[in-house]
Design an enzyme around this catalytic site. Structure first.
Site, mmCIF file in Angstrom:
data_model
loop_
_atom_site.group_PDB
_atom_site.id
_atom_site.type_symbol
_atom_site.label_atom_id
_atom_site.label_comp_id
_atom_site.label_asym_id
_atom_site.label_seq_id
_atom_site.Cartn_x
_atom_site.Cartn_y
_atom_site.Cartn_z
ATOM 1 N N ASP A 53 0.903 -1.108 0.014
ATOM 2 C CA ASP A 53 0.030 0.034 -0.174
ATOM 3 C C ASP A 53 0.827 1.254 0.104
ATOM 4 O OD1 ASP A 53 -2.051 -2.009 0.200
ATOM 5 O OD2 ASP A 53 -2.679 -1.285 2.086
ATOM 6 N N ASP A 69 -15.382 -4.048 -1.933
ATOM 7 C CA ASP A 69 -15.303 -4.023 -0.685
ATOM 8 C C ASP A 69 -16.572 -3.591 0.025
ATOM 9 O OD1 ASP A 69 -12.633 -3.501 -1.441
ATOM 10 O OD2 ASP A 69 -12.574 -1.528 -1.427
#
Length: 245
Positions: free
Chosen positions: A11, A132
């Site tokens: 990330d 998500d």
């Protein structure tokens, strides 16, 4: 269906390799100043596919760390997939032009159906749909908003439009080291009839082995982040246990 792949996650925020807890930008841990070095490390340990998230891009709505992403794609000898802020065809084509193997469409998959259908029609298997979910409902904009759309319903709809790969994240599990939501992942695979990559909550080798059991039912792999950085999962050892080394 594809064989089971472990995706080490990187990330990127402010040019660094970080992890957020449950997508909270105020709960950040910096693990390394060089995402490229981290990518090469995962490759050296046997990683076959690297998962990159442009956290700044997810918040901004367009790629921000594309120079770093391009450097990783150019220097890694394994394919990379990238998500974070991809909301138009030009940005998708830019990343693919940098050597990215697969782009991940998240927020736009629910907010911009025309773009999503266009990118699926044009690039097909180079596109993964990132879904998500919070309590079974799709969350968007870097998890800042929760919609009224059920995750399975969106997967089924987009599979009909040409999506071949989904990445399913249960937000409640992400960064919490509680194990993946196997039922949710299987439900998504069943609803879509396509490959689903598990994301969020993979804490141990046992979690990977549990998911691998379902590789014949559409579970195509798992994205592993925090557990690799804390040492809870040793990538090389995990790949050996999965019979991939």
């Amino acid at each position: 269906m594809s064989s089971f792949i472990v995706y080490p996650a990187i990330d990127i925020r402010d040019g660094k390799c970080v992890r957020l807890q449950q997508g909270d930008y105020n709960q950040e841990t910096i693990y390394n100043d060089s995402p490229l070095k981290v990518a090469k490390s995962w490759e050296e340990q046997g990683g076959k596919f690297i998962h990159l998230v442009d956290l700044d891009g997810a918040k901004a709505g367009h790629p921000v760390n594309d120079a770093i992403i391009g450097a990783i794609a150019a220097n890694a000898n394994v394919p990379v997939q990238v998500g974070g802020g991809l909301r138009n065809l030009a940005d998708v084509e830019k990343l693919l032009g940098l050597g990215v193997s697969r782009v991940i469409i998240g927020t736009a998959a629910i907010n911009d159906h025309a773009f999503t259908e266009e990118v699926l029609a044009k690039y097909g298997d180079k596109v993964a749909i990132g879904i998500d979910a919070r309590n079974g409902y799709v969350a968007t904009h870097g998890w800042l908003n929760t919609s009224e759309v059920r995750a399975e319903a969106l997967a089924k709809e987009l599979a009909a439009k040409g999506a071949e790969t989904f990445i399913y994240t249960d937000i409640s599990r992400d960064g919490m080291m509680q194990g993946p939501n196997v039922d949710g992942i299987l439900s998504m695979a069943q609803a879509s009839g396509k490959t689903v990559i598990a994301s969020g909550g993979v804490t141990s080798l046992d979690d990977l082995l549990r998911l691998n059991v379902h590789s014949g039912s559409g579970v195509g792999g798992a994205i592993v982040g925090k557990a690799l950085y804390t040492g809870n999962i040793d990538l090389s050892g995990a790949l050996r246990a999965l019979g991939q080394k």
